[in-house]
Write an enzyme that holds these catalytic residues in place. Structure first.
Site, PDB file in Angstrom:
ATOM      1  N   ARG A   1       8.164 -10.311   5.596  1.00  0.00           N
ATOM      2  CA  ARG A   1       7.832  -9.981   6.978  1.00  0.00           C
ATOM      3  C   ARG A   1       8.666 -10.851   7.909  1.00  0.00           C
ATOM      4  NH1 ARG A   1       1.195  -9.206   6.438  1.00  0.00           N
ATOM      5  NH2 ARG A   1       1.335  -7.574   4.834  1.00  0.00           N
TER       6      ARG A   1
ATOM      7  N   CYS B   1       0.791  -1.229   0.000  1.00  0.00           N
ATOM      8  CA  CYS B   1       0.000   0.000   0.000  1.00  0.00           C
ATOM      9  C   CYS B   1       0.829   1.288   0.000  1.00  0.00           C
ATOM     10  CB  CYS B   1      -1.031  -0.009   1.117  1.00  0.00           C
ATOM     11  SG  CYS B   1      -0.465  -0.623   2.704  1.00  0.00           S
TER      12      CYS B   1
ATOM     13  N   GLN C   1       1.076 -11.313  -2.630  1.00  0.00           N
ATOM     14  CA  GLN C   1      -0.362 -11.184  -2.488  1.00  0.00           C
ATOM     15  C   GLN C   1      -0.993 -10.818  -3.821  1.00  0.00           C
ATOM     16  OE1 GLN C   1      -0.550  -8.118   0.580  1.00  0.00           O
ATOM     17  NE2 GLN C   1      -1.304  -9.625   2.035  1.00  0.00           N
TER      18      GLN C   1
ATOM     19  N   ASP D   1      -2.727  -8.396  -4.356  1.00  0.00           N
ATOM     20  CA  ASP D   1      -3.025  -7.187  -3.603  1.00  0.00           C
ATOM     21  C   ASP D   1      -3.511  -6.090  -4.542  1.00  0.00           C
ATOM     22  OD1 ASP D   1      -3.104  -5.702  -1.335  1.00  0.00           O
ATOM     23  OD2 ASP D   1      -0.975  -5.203  -1.330  1.00  0.00           O
TER      24      ASP D   1
ATOM     25  N   LYS E   1     -13.889  -3.050   8.000  1.00  0.00           N
ATOM     26  CA  LYS E   1     -13.444  -3.998   6.985  1.00  0.00           C
ATOM     27  C   LYS E   1     -14.406  -5.168   6.874  1.00  0.00           C
ATOM     28  CE  LYS E   1     -10.494  -6.585  10.181  1.00  0.00           C
ATOM     29  NZ  LYS E   1      -9.204  -7.289  10.360  1.00  0.00           N
TER      30      LYS E   1
ATOM     31  N   HIS F   1      -8.372  -1.058   0.548  1.00  0.00           N
ATOM     32  CA  HIS F   1      -7.380  -2.142   0.470  1.00  0.00           C
ATOM     33  C   HIS F   1      -8.156  -3.433   0.226  1.00  0.00           C
ATOM     34  CE1 HIS F   1      -4.214   0.251   2.791  1.00  0.00           C
ATOM     35  NE2 HIS F   1      -5.328   0.907   3.065  1.00  0.00           N
TER      36      HIS F   1
ATOM     37  N   HIS G   1      -5.358  -1.817  -4.530  1.00  0.00           N
ATOM     38  CA  HIS G   1      -5.851  -0.643  -3.822  1.00  0.00           C
ATOM     39  C   HIS G   1      -6.704   0.166  -4.785  1.00  0.00           C
ATOM     40  CE1 HIS G   1      -2.356  -1.960  -1.524  1.00  0.00           C
ATOM     41  NE2 HIS G   1      -3.083  -1.587  -0.488  1.00  0.00           N
TER      42      HIS G   1
END
Length: 638
Positions: A365, A336, A383, A385, A466, A512, A387
């Protein structure tokens, strides 16, 4: 004598003397309820039956049917196990022993690792203690006294826990003089309530999951209210072992790990095909939906992470490096912040929104080594992922689009799921009115998409509410995968803007979202859900051509070439083995289709089709097989 008024679940009231225990109160209730009760909920707090009612309160007894029951029962069984361990192995130090979704565990410091014979002895001792029906008794000790007590017992880990978590007065539970633990409880009244339990396995562990801390032995077990439930659970465990993605990953040649790269995956040939198939599938889904794929740097300057707040709140979970110019840098732990820089790289208009960016680059991580596990807990992952940058007025419509996207994707995999709406937590950023509007937008989108949901009060992220999606696999287990999160705070931190229809600057809202979650974890889910037998469209090798003898190898090779030209992933088993052996090998590798070719097939241009699940399908022309296979791929097995 003072009296208090007790309100029961049916709305009826009882007036009892102040100080009456819940156990005494239950004696006035129907015998079936009173006999099965082993705890109570008093004004929303779960307590022991020995709890004294000192003021007016609502009371509900906890019986095996209650939602709180199984965790409490398993926690008590964990204490029973610890009592058995300390009885059999004097000098043992005890760590923690919580209930889990599938049972319980307890961590111990012992001179040597436990062996299977130890588990058998511990379980026998547990049954002996259960037959003695020993009470679980709560003792309240001043904090310093409790620390001295456990220090004198040679339990420094308990002293540390009391120091970190204990209040001025510390709650401890005893099982006779055999065992005492620092614990807030509650527990069942006595060991005799514990009937159906089983110790399952041991593993190495570390205090607080950190390899730098004290090494420990973890003992896993499970418990149920009846032997029938326990037996069914043990059968599910055996099936889960058969489906374990770590076992199947090796057997099917998908991936390996190595101690020189802890928490990172070595994707083998077939595993890489599976990974790329998923990645390409997601691209094919997202491109028509208006997404732009981007690739952003893996190492970014400290200043970015300071702006996002991760340097302050997440740094211990990041891998940090220094550049040749002595700049502090961090490996990307999430996409992000980099996507915010992409958004801010040019002036945006309301006509550009929604702007949807997605990325599949690796993330890192710094997970503690003690929690790393297969593909489900790793240090390096990617991911699916994305946005979505939207105007506030677009939130409901965009979330509805995302809900339909999730429905479509999970439908392609035949996965069932449930949705939770997580609302404003106690600690939050922003205005309550903004949160109320955001939560209302999510509810509106859920209703518009026809998506049932439950509310998870107070479990939203600090920056916005969320939606979380839990997938149910073939064994009935829950996997948290997709998430949709509203974020009003990061656009503020990064000073993101767009020019509205009024020619003034406004802040966008960021959504997200991920659907697979991490590729690694989603692949683990798929391996276990399908037991390694992937549907045709996902299978790394879709078709294996099996020549009966060496003289058929030329025809088999030509069949394979025509399959590949048609877009199917195919191979040829060229080994000089009997055809029965080749078929068994292909079955073990869970290949969807086997095409057996011999003299007749080579002469007539046919293939003898065998399906992984249906056996012999008879002979047909190669063109007929290809057409049917491509249709199955297109329909994704629906």
């Amino acid at each position: 004598m003072n009296h208090v008024t007790i309100t029961l679940p049916d709305g009826s009231r009882r007036t009892v003397p102040a100080g009456t225990t819940v156990r005494d109160l239950s004696a006035d209730l129907p015998p079936r309820v009173a006999k099965s009760a082993f705890a109570a909920v008093v004004d929303g707090q779960v307590v022991d039956l020995s709890y004294r009612l000192e003021c007016d309160a609502s009371v509900r007894l906890v019986t095996p049917e209650s939602p709180e029951a199984l965790d409490l029962y398993r926690h008590s069984t964990a204490h029973l196990m610890a009592a058995a361990v300390t009885s059999l192995f004097p000098g043992t130090q005890c760590g923690i022993g919580p209930a889990t979704d599938d049972g319980f565990f307890y961590d111990f410091v012992v001179p040597r690792p436990f062996v299977p014979e130890d588990l058998e002895a511990i379980e026998n001792k547990m049954r002996e203690l259960a037959k003695q029906d020993i009470p679980y008794e709560r003792k309240m000790l001043p904090k310093e006294e409790a620390k001295r007590y456990f220090a004198e017992r040679g339990e420094p880990l308990k002293v540390q826990l009391i120091e970190e978590k204990g209040g001025p007065v510390v709650s401890c539970y005893t099982i006779d003089d055999i065992f005492i633990d620092f614990c807030v409880g509650p527990h069942v009244p006595s060991t005799g309530r514990l009937k159906a339990f089983k110790l399952l396995s041991t593993s190495n562990a570390y205090w607080k999951g950190d390899a730098r801390n004290q090494p420990m032995q973890r003992v896993y077990g499970t418990a149920f209210f009846s032997e029938a439930e326990l037996k069914a659970h043990l059968q599910r465990i055996e099936e889960a072992k058969r489906r374990d993605h770590r076992k199947l990953g090796r057997e099917l040649g998908l991936f390996i790990g190595h101690p020189w790269a802890p928490g990172a995956t070595f994707w083998l040939g077939k595993g890489t095909v599976l990974y790329n198939t998923l990645a390409d599938y997601m691209r094919q889904v997202l491109y028509p939906a208006g997404y732009q794929e981007v690739k952003t740097p893996i190492i970014l300057n400290k200043a970015l992470w300071e702006t996002s707040g991760h340097w302050e709140h997440y740094r211990e979970n990041m891998f940090l490096v220094r550049s040749s110019d002595d700049e502090e840098m961090g490996l990307k732990a999430m996409n992000c912040p980099a996507h915010f820089l992409v958004y801010a790289s040019e002036m945006r208009s309301y006509k550009d929104l929604p702007l949807r960016l997605h990325e599949q680059t690796p993330l890192h991580r710094n997970e503690a080594s003690g929690v790393l596990s297969g593909l489900t807990r790793v240090r390096q992952f990617s991911q699916d992922d994305a946005h979505c940058f939207v105007m506030e007025s677009q939130i409901a419509e965009e979330v509805e689009r995302l809900l339909r996207l999730v429905q479509r994707v999970y439908g392609d995999f035949g996965l069932d799921y449930t949705v939770k709406l997580s609302t404003r937590p106690e600690q939050f950023m922003g205005e309550i009115a903004t949160w109320d509007h955001a939560e209302a937008s999510l509810r509106e989108a859920l209703v518009a998409a026809g998506q049932p949901y439950e509310v998870n009060e107070g479990d939203g992220a600090f920056y916005g509410p969320k939606l979380d999606f839990d997938i149910t696999d073939a064994l009935g287990r829950k996997w948290q995968c997709a998430t949709i999160q509203l974020d009003y705070q990061m656009p503020e931190r990064f000073d993101l803007k767009y020019v509205g229809a009024d020619n003034a600057e406004h802040r966008p809202v960021v959504i997200h979202r991920a659907i697979f979650g991490s590729f690694e974890r989603f692949i683990a889910l798929l391996i276990e859900h399908y037991a390694g037998g992937f549907p045709l469209w996902l299978a790394p090798v879709q078709v294996m051509v099996l020549p009966i003898a060496d003289r058929h190898l030329g025809y088999a090779t030509s069949v394979r070439e025509r399959l590949v030209a048609a877009g199917l992933r195919a191979g040829v088993d060229e080994r000089q083995e009997k055809i029965g052996y080749k078929i068994r090998e292909a079955q073990l590798q869970k290949i969807p289709y086997m095409l057996v070719v011999g003299d007749r097939e080579a002469e007539q241009g046919l293939v003898a089709v065998r399906a992984r699940t249906g056996g012999d399908q008879g002979s047909r022309t190669l063109e007929e097989f290809v057409a049917a296979a491509l249709d199955e791929v297109a329909k994704k097995g629906k």
